[in-house]
Design an enzyme around this catalytic site. Sequence first.
Site, PDB file in Angstrom:
ATOM      1  N   LYS A 231       3.528   7.624   6.026  1.00 21.84           N
ATOM      2  CA  LYS A 231       4.867   7.719   5.439  1.00 21.84           C
ATOM      3  C   LYS A 231       4.772   7.844   3.927  1.00 21.84           C
ATOM      4  O   LYS A 231       4.631   6.867   3.210  1.00 21.84           O
ATOM      5  CB  LYS A 231       5.731   6.504   5.774  1.00 21.84           C
ATOM      6  CG  LYS A 231       7.202   6.808   5.496  1.00 21.84           C
ATOM      7  CD  LYS A 231       8.028   5.615   5.109  1.00 21.84           C
ATOM      8  CE  LYS A 231       7.902   5.188   3.696  1.00 21.84           C
ATOM      9  NZ  LYS A 231       8.318   6.155   2.667  1.00 21.84           N
TER      10      LYS A 231
ATOM     11  N   GLU B 214      -1.959  -2.792  -1.335  1.00 17.70           N
ATOM     12  CA  GLU B 214      -2.405  -2.372  -2.668  1.00 17.70           C
ATOM     13  C   GLU B 214      -1.156  -2.313  -3.532  1.00 17.70           C
ATOM     14  O   GLU B 214      -0.362  -1.387  -3.414  1.00 17.70           O
ATOM     15  CB  GLU B 214      -3.102  -1.003  -2.600  1.00 17.70           C
ATOM     16  CG  GLU B 214      -4.292  -0.936  -1.643  1.00 17.70           C
ATOM     17  CD  GLU B 214      -5.488  -1.743  -2.121  1.00 17.70           C
ATOM     18  OE1 GLU B 214      -5.516  -2.142  -3.302  1.00 17.70           O
ATOM     19  OE2 GLU B 214      -6.387  -1.993  -1.295  1.00 17.70           O
TER      20      GLU B 214
ATOM     21  N   CYS C  24      -1.476   2.378 -10.996  1.00 17.72           N
ATOM     22  CA  CYS C  24      -1.512   0.929 -10.765  1.00 17.72           C
ATOM     23  C   CYS C  24      -2.608   0.252 -11.571  1.00 17.72           C
ATOM     24  O   CYS C  24      -2.441  -0.850 -12.056  1.00 17.72           O
ATOM     25  CB  CYS C  24      -1.732   0.679  -9.285  1.00 17.72           C
ATOM     26  SG  CYS C  24      -3.191   1.528  -8.656  1.00 17.72           S
TER      27      CYS C  24
ATOM     28  N   GLU D 251       4.884  -5.030 -14.983  1.00 17.51           N
ATOM     29  CA  GLU D 251       4.424  -3.644 -14.876  1.00 17.51           C
ATOM     30  C   GLU D 251       5.556  -2.721 -15.343  1.00 17.51           C
ATOM     31  O   GLU D 251       6.679  -2.821 -14.856  1.00 17.51           O
ATOM     32  CB  GLU D 251       4.088  -3.364 -13.408  1.00 17.51           C
ATOM     33  CG  GLU D 251       3.451  -2.021 -13.182  1.00 17.51           C
ATOM     34  CD  GLU D 251       3.145  -1.774 -11.703  1.00 17.51           C
ATOM     35  OE1 GLU D 251       4.007  -2.060 -10.861  1.00 17.51           O
ATOM     36  OE2 GLU D 251       2.035  -1.292 -11.412  1.00 17.51           O
TER      37      GLU D 251
HETATM   38  P1  NAD Z   1       7.596   1.425  -3.904  1.00 15.28           P
HETATM   39  O1  NAD Z   1       7.140   0.054  -3.604  1.00 15.28           O
HETATM   40  O2  NAD Z   1       8.997   1.629  -4.309  1.00 15.28           O
HETATM   41  O3  NAD Z   1       7.360   2.382  -2.649  1.00 15.28           O
HETATM   42  C1  NAD Z   1       6.097   2.548  -2.059  1.00 15.28           C
HETATM   43  C2  NAD Z   1       6.268   3.069  -0.651  1.00 15.28           C
HETATM   44  O4  NAD Z   1       6.853   2.043   0.145  1.00 15.28           O
HETATM   45  C3  NAD Z   1       7.218   4.261  -0.534  1.00 15.28           C
HETATM   46  O5  NAD Z   1       6.748   5.129   0.458  1.00 15.28           O
HETATM   47  C4  NAD Z   1       8.529   3.610  -0.121  1.00 15.28           C
HETATM   48  O6  NAD Z   1       9.417   4.475   0.547  1.00 15.28           O
HETATM   49  C5  NAD Z   1       8.020   2.511   0.791  1.00 15.28           C
HETATM   50  N1  NAD Z   1       8.916   1.353   0.953  1.00 15.28           N
HETATM   51  C6  NAD Z   1       9.812   0.867   0.067  1.00 15.28           C
HETATM   52  N2  NAD Z   1      10.409  -0.226   0.579  1.00 15.28           N
HETATM   53  C7  NAD Z   1       9.878  -0.430   1.804  1.00 15.28           C
HETATM   54  C8  NAD Z   1      10.085  -1.410   2.829  1.00 15.28           C
HETATM   55  N3  NAD Z   1      10.977  -2.390   2.701  1.00 15.28           N
HETATM   56  N4  NAD Z   1       9.342  -1.326   3.955  1.00 15.28           N
HETATM   57  C9  NAD Z   1       8.416  -0.344   4.104  1.00 15.28           C
HETATM   58  N5  NAD Z   1       8.199   0.621   3.181  1.00 15.28           N
HETATM   59  C10 NAD Z   1       8.915   0.575   2.041  1.00 15.28           C
HETATM   60  O7  NAD Z   1       6.578   1.977  -5.005  1.00 15.28           O
HETATM   61  P2  NAD Z   1       6.563   3.373  -5.741  1.00 15.28           P
HETATM   62  O8  NAD Z   1       7.620   3.381  -6.786  1.00 15.28           O
HETATM   63  O9  NAD Z   1       6.534   4.467  -4.744  1.00 15.28           O
HETATM   64  O10 NAD Z   1       5.093   3.303  -6.435  1.00 15.28           O
HETATM   65  C11 NAD Z   1       4.853   2.571  -7.577  1.00 15.28           C
HETATM   66  C12 NAD Z   1       4.207   1.232  -7.261  1.00 15.28           C
HETATM   67  O11 NAD Z   1       3.035   1.413  -6.480  1.00 15.28           O
HETATM   68  C13 NAD Z   1       3.739   0.534  -8.527  1.00 15.28           C
HETATM   69  O12 NAD Z   1       4.070  -0.820  -8.462  1.00 15.28           O
HETATM   70  C14 NAD Z   1       2.228   0.732  -8.495  1.00 15.28           C
HETATM   71  O13 NAD Z   1       1.497  -0.227  -9.214  1.00 15.28           O
HETATM   72  C15 NAD Z   1       1.956   0.673  -7.038  1.00 15.28           C
HETATM   73  N6  NAD Z   1       0.663   1.295  -6.729  1.00 15.28           N
HETATM   74  C16 NAD Z   1      -0.400   0.495  -6.399  1.00 15.28           C
HETATM   75  C17 NAD Z   1      -1.655   1.057  -6.155  1.00 15.28           C
HETATM   76  C18 NAD Z   1      -2.861   0.206  -5.806  1.00 15.28           C
HETATM   77  O14 NAD Z   1      -3.864   0.760  -5.348  1.00 15.28           O
HETATM   78  N7  NAD Z   1      -2.820  -1.097  -5.994  1.00 15.28           N
HETATM   79  C19 NAD Z   1      -1.810   2.445  -6.245  1.00 15.28           C
HETATM   80  C20 NAD Z   1      -0.706   3.232  -6.582  1.00 15.28           C
HETATM   81  C21 NAD Z   1       0.533   2.639  -6.812  1.00 15.28           C
END
Ligand code: NAD
Length: 497
Positions: A191, A265, A300, A401
């Site tokens: 997804k 992650e 991240c 962040e």
């Molecule tokens: P987000 O948390 O808004 O969304 C991430 C994914 O989760 C999306 O596909 C979203 O649709 C889905 N999602 C959102 N709410 C959900 C729920 N309740 N249940 C299931 N799925 C859900 O994050 P974003 O804005 O897409 O990405 C940025 C974030 O990702 C930042 O905090 C960044 O640090 C983190 N990130 C972490 C890593 C790592 O390896 N640690 C790598 C890349 C990004």
Amino acid sequence: MTTVERTAAPADAAAAALPSAAAFIDGHWFDGTGGATHVHVNPATGQELGTWTLPSADDVDWAVRSAAQAQQDWIALRPSARRDLLLELGRQITEHADRLASLVTLEMGMPYRASKAATHAAAEWFRHYAGYADKIEGTVPSVLPASTGLDYTRHSPYGVVAAIIPWNGPVIALALKVAPALAAGNAVVLKPSELGPFSSLYFGSLVAAAGLPAGLVNVIPGGPDVGAALCAHPDVALITFTGGGAAGRSVSEAAAARHVPTVLELGGKSASIVFSDVDVPKTARLAAILGTAQNSGQGCFLPTRLLVERPIYDEVVESVVAAVGKVRLGDPFDAAVAMGPVVDEQACERILGVIRAAEERGDGRLVAGGRRADGALAAGCYVQPTVFVDVDPGSPLAQDEVFGPVLAIIPFDTEEEAVEIANGTRFGLAGYVWTRDLGRAHRVADALDAGYVSVNSLAALPPEAPFGGWKESGRGVEGGRDGLIEFLRVKNVHVQW
Ligand code: NAD
């Protein structure tokens, strides 16, 4: 779901630039039906690229059931056949790297050069994990005398894995999950975020072209509702999630309700600690790029806090500001551009709001950037690379962040103080140490509360090494043998005769 089957992969309609299908399930392309409507805007230009009806939560059930069926076919293959198919998938990614990379650049604004490098890295992850597919071994614990019986363990796949990824580097993010999950014998429902769905959909066409069983990887872009439905599905046996802390918490709660294991992650606020024995101009230049321009700060593990030893503090600040001033901001398809837009208008406004609030509170002193780019870039989502100095380590600017091109510079006097500041957030994703003193490098690396530490370099995410966060940055790892084990469960068989 009303289905519209495609005769070719959606991105093959090159003139249309973006896939028109909204989901890839059971080897077929579908327009979404009951889900939310998503108008995709090119963040570099502000131009609307099209409207997609996303899959709905109801479509999740079909995607999971099809994956469960395909997993049976997958696991019935000889391990060497699975290895060869994953190698072919890696080859397909390499062959179509231009297309994949341009979709990433178009959907979220990453400079094309970086998208291309990330796409080749993704192919490497598939090749790496292909090599594990026929080397998954059990053990024979010494429980019984050989004359009376045998005890052995097997490592088995979970079945259907839900892989939820963010938009900020979708092709590498999916590779980190899909490659080890498949190598371990699982099927995957992927997804992607609705903000960056196109490269993942195109990846679906490569899965088909590589000859993997239909349904083994289904791609259902969507928002939180689709992600939540996937996490709650009774046939999803493991969830691997990359994203922010709030969504990560919801995923954890959904998983806990069914006692489903997770790999999480999450976010970070990583510190780069610079000691006075370094090559100051070179290190400062790197720090400036990694802390602001790299993927417009939307990474991240990027070092967004720069901790500098007092004797070189002024010199580093001066060099960082000079380097940031030279960053070429603009069209991410232009090879001379180092920094593209942020992902969308909402992110742009949010980041500018964070900067304004930090200025008003006096979290630090703004010395570079801080504004939206104007002139020819005004229609896109461009935030200037931004630097704050003398930042209070306890302030929101140093603790939260930003996920945008905002660097916080903080002075320190001793090694102990540097470690204390670096460890003084709720995150624990990455840490960076810059010094020529080998003893100090190892000491500080050991003292940092982070799952990944890099000495005199940026985190490189090679597939051979595990990467994962501590504290509120997550649990579990991606990469290496440890990353494979996350997708396997252990069965012990006790045989007495
Ligand atoms: P987000 O948390 O808004 O969304 C991430 C994914 O989760 C999306 O596909 C979203 O649709 C889905 N999602 C959102 N709410 C959900 C729920 N309740 N249940 C299931 N799925 C859900 O994050 P974003 O804005 O897409 O990405 C940025 C974030 O990702 C930042 O905090 C960044 O640090 C983190 N990130 C972490 C890593 C790592 O390896 N640690 C790598 C890349 C990004």
